[in-house]
Design a protein around this motif. Structure first.
Motif, PDB file in Angstrom:
ATOM      1  N   PHE A   1       0.835  -1.198   0.000  1.00  0.00           N
ATOM      2  CA  PHE A   1       0.000   0.000   0.000  1.00  0.00           C
ATOM      3  C   PHE A   1       0.872   1.251   0.000  1.00  0.00           C
ATOM      4  O   PHE A   1       1.939   1.273   0.606  1.00  0.00           O
ATOM      5  CB  PHE A   1      -0.874   0.056   1.259  1.00  0.00           C
TER       6      PHE A   1
ATOM      7  N   TYR B   1       0.445   5.355   1.072  1.00  0.00           N
ATOM      8  CA  TYR B   1      -0.380   6.365   1.735  1.00  0.00           C
ATOM      9  C   TYR B   1       0.338   7.715   1.660  1.00  0.00           C
ATOM     10  O   TYR B   1       1.565   7.784   1.605  1.00  0.00           O
ATOM     11  CB  TYR B   1      -0.602   6.014   3.209  1.00  0.00           C
TER      12      TYR B   1
ATOM     13  N   GLN C   1       0.634  11.324   3.831  1.00  0.00           N
ATOM     14  CA  GLN C   1       0.332  11.931   5.112  1.00  0.00           C
ATOM     15  C   GLN C   1       0.776  13.384   5.096  1.00  0.00           C
ATOM     16  O   GLN C   1       1.969  13.691   5.159  1.00  0.00           O
ATOM     17  CB  GLN C   1       1.011  11.176   6.255  1.00  0.00           C
TER      18      GLN C   1
ATOM     19  N   GLY D   1      -3.945  12.499   9.273  1.00  0.00           N
ATOM     20  CA  GLY D   1      -3.764  11.054   9.235  1.00  0.00           C
ATOM     21  C   GLY D   1      -3.379  10.605   7.843  1.00  0.00           C
ATOM     22  O   GLY D   1      -3.570  11.340   6.865  1.00  0.00           O
ATOM     23  N   PRO D   2      -2.827   9.416   7.717  1.00  0.00           N
ATOM     24  CA  PRO D   2      -2.480   8.896   6.392  1.00  0.00           C
ATOM     25  C   PRO D   2      -3.720   8.737   5.517  1.00  0.00           C
ATOM     26  O   PRO D   2      -4.758   8.280   5.989  1.00  0.00           O
ATOM     27  CB  PRO D   2      -1.852   7.533   6.704  1.00  0.00           C
TER      28      PRO D   2
ATOM     29  N   PHE E   1      -5.115   7.012   1.928  1.00  0.00           N
ATOM     30  CA  PHE E   1      -4.829   5.933   0.981  1.00  0.00           C
ATOM     31  C   PHE E   1      -4.590   6.468  -0.421  1.00  0.00           C
ATOM     32  O   PHE E   1      -5.316   7.341  -0.907  1.00  0.00           O
ATOM     33  CB  PHE E   1      -6.017   4.961   0.969  1.00  0.00           C
TER      34      PHE E   1
ATOM     35  N   TYR F   1      -3.028   0.418  -4.009  1.00  0.00           N
ATOM     36  CA  TYR F   1      -2.844  -0.903  -3.415  1.00  0.00           C
ATOM     37  C   TYR F   1      -2.468  -1.910  -4.493  1.00  0.00           C
ATOM     38  O   TYR F   1      -3.055  -1.924  -5.582  1.00  0.00           O
ATOM     39  CB  TYR F   1      -4.147  -1.304  -2.720  1.00  0.00           C
TER      40      TYR F   1
ATOM     41  N   ASP G   1      -6.254  -1.288  -6.786  1.00  0.00           N
ATOM     42  CA  ASP G   1      -7.014  -0.119  -6.375  1.00  0.00           C
ATOM     43  C   ASP G   1      -6.100   1.095  -6.481  1.00  0.00           C
ATOM     44  O   ASP G   1      -5.063   1.132  -5.830  1.00  0.00           O
ATOM     45  CB  ASP G   1      -7.528  -0.301  -4.943  1.00  0.00           C
TER      46      ASP G   1
ATOM     47  N   SER H   1      -7.700   4.249  -6.507  1.00  0.00           N
ATOM     48  CA  SER H   1      -8.731   5.270  -6.340  1.00  0.00           C
ATOM     49  C   SER H   1      -8.259   6.488  -5.550  1.00  0.00           C
ATOM     50  O   SER H   1      -8.854   7.558  -5.644  1.00  0.00           O
ATOM     51  CB  SER H   1      -9.966   4.667  -5.665  1.00  0.00           C
TER      52      SER H   1
ATOM     53  N   LEU I   1       4.009   7.191   2.782  1.00  0.00           N
ATOM     54  CA  LEU I   1       4.202   5.974   3.557  1.00  0.00           C
ATOM     55  C   LEU I   1       3.910   4.751   2.710  1.00  0.00           C
ATOM     56  O   LEU I   1       2.932   4.722   1.962  1.00  0.00           O
ATOM     57  CB  LEU I   1       3.269   5.967   4.771  1.00  0.00           C
TER      58      LEU I   1
ATOM     59  N   PHE J   1      -3.191   6.940  16.105  1.00  0.00           N
ATOM     60  CA  PHE J   1      -4.157   6.915  15.014  1.00  0.00           C
ATOM     61  C   PHE J   1      -5.083   5.709  15.148  1.00  0.00           C
ATOM     62  O   PHE J   1      -4.623   4.581  15.304  1.00  0.00           O
ATOM     63  CB  PHE J   1      -3.455   6.823  13.658  1.00  0.00           C
TER      64      PHE J   1
ATOM     65  N   LEU K   1      -6.748   0.396   4.908  1.00  0.00           N
ATOM     66  CA  LEU K   1      -7.036   1.079   6.157  1.00  0.00           C
ATOM     67  C   LEU K   1      -7.498   2.506   5.903  1.00  0.00           C
ATOM     68  O   LEU K   1      -6.912   3.216   5.085  1.00  0.00           O
ATOM     69  CB  LEU K   1      -5.785   1.137   7.034  1.00  0.00           C
TER      70      LEU K   1
ATOM     71  N   PHE L   1      -7.864   5.907   8.056  1.00  0.00           N
ATOM     72  CA  PHE L   1      -7.355   6.445   9.314  1.00  0.00           C
ATOM     73  C   PHE L   1      -8.145   7.667   9.779  1.00  0.00           C
ATOM     74  O   PHE L   1      -8.716   8.412   8.966  1.00  0.00           O
ATOM     75  CB  PHE L   1      -5.893   6.886   9.145  1.00  0.00           C
ATOM     76  N   GLY L   2      -8.120   7.882  11.096  1.00  0.00           N
ATOM     77  CA  GLY L   2      -8.565   9.145  11.647  1.00  0.00           C
ATOM     78  C   GLY L   2      -7.458  10.173  11.532  1.00  0.00           C
ATOM     79  O   GLY L   2      -6.362   9.871  11.039  1.00  0.00           O
ATOM     80  N   THR L   3      -7.731  11.371  12.008  1.00  0.00           N
ATOM     81  CA  THR L   3      -6.770  12.463  11.871  1.00  0.00           C
ATOM     82  C   THR L   3      -5.699  12.449  12.946  1.00  0.00           C
ATOM     83  O   THR L   3      -4.761  13.239  12.900  1.00  0.00           O
ATOM     84  CB  THR L   3      -7.477  13.822  11.891  1.00  0.00           C
ATOM     85  N   GLY L   4      -5.837  11.562  13.934  1.00  0.00           N
ATOM     86  CA  GLY L   4      -4.797  11.408  14.930  1.00  0.00           C
ATOM     87  C   GLY L   4      -5.028  12.218  16.196  1.00  0.00           C
ATOM     88  O   GLY L   4      -5.701  13.251  16.192  1.00  0.00           O
TER      89      GLY L   4
END
Lengths: 115, 115
Positions: free
Chosen positions: A33, A35, A37, A42-43, A45, A48, A56, A58, A91, B90, B103, B105-108
């Protein structure tokens, strides 16, 4: 190595330059994956892979972003004609694949700064 | 699509005091739930995860979290924090039970331990 390895750790690019970020996943991991950030976020997406297949994409923000994993191991994220809004930490994560532990293993990231 | 909300962007806590970091999720189907920790200049590291079974899950470094389906929450707790717990935390969800490892994620939440 034992973990996910990313290079370069830091990259400074002038606006308009192309950059390439490399990810070396844990040996034997099927899924990979990418990501993005942004600072204080947060990271998010991006894309993938399952082995060499990109299943993916997207989350790629524009057609300037391109990722590949030609032999199902090392992956490269390429950003063409970089813009200031591309500045972020990128990431990479890998996993054994769906149906396993559910855990993604992350690298330390590549911090891209576009001037 | 699933989403994650971490309402507290920063949480200051005195050393040896208890802490709770809140996480709420939104999904129309069953999800896997995760807490990751990011120490300064390091990659994301898994603290704990909920896949199925017991709603109270224990992780590394003395952390635990409780899955509450009716409140769609997965709050992280530790009874006594240490200086070394200073980090960004996170919360994340995936549709792993459906074979989708991606995954979200939230904003942390930045946890700061006060000596």
């Amino acid at each position: 190595g034992a973990g996910v390895s990313q290079s370069p750790r830091y990259k400074v690019a002038k606006r308009g330059q192309d950059v390439a970020l490399r990810c070396d996943p844990i040996s034997g991991h099927v899924s990979l994956f990418w990501y993005q950030q942004a600072l204080g976020q947060g990271p998010e997406f991006l894309t993938y892979f399952q082995n060499e297949a990109q299943l993916d994409k997207s989350g790629l923000p524009s057609d300037r972003f391109f990722a590949e994993r030609p032999e199902g191991s090392v992956s490269t994220l390429k950003i063409q004609r970089t813009q200031q809004e591309d500045s972020a930490v990128y990431l990479c994560a890998s996993s054994l694949g769906a149906g396993n532990t559910g855990e993604l293993f992350f690298g330390e990231g590549s911090r891209l700064t576009v001037l | 699509a699933q989403s994650v909300t971490q309402l507290d962007s920063q949480v200051p806590v005195f050393e040896e005091a208890p802490v709770e970091l809140r996480c709420n999720y939104s999904s129309s189907v069953s999800v896997y739930l995760f807490w990751y920790v990011q120490y300064p200049n390091q990659g994301l590291q898994l603290l704990l995860k909920y896949l199925s079974g017991s709603t109270l899950v224990k992780g590394i470094n003395g952390f635990e979290a409780e899955f509450n389906k009716s409140q769609t929450s997965f709050h992280l707790r530790k009874p006594s924090v240490h200086i070394s717990d200073t980090a960004e935390y996170f919360c994340a969800v995936s549709l792993g039970s459906f074979g989708n490892e991606k995954l979200t994620f939230g904003t942390g939440t930045r946890l700061t331990i006060i000596p």
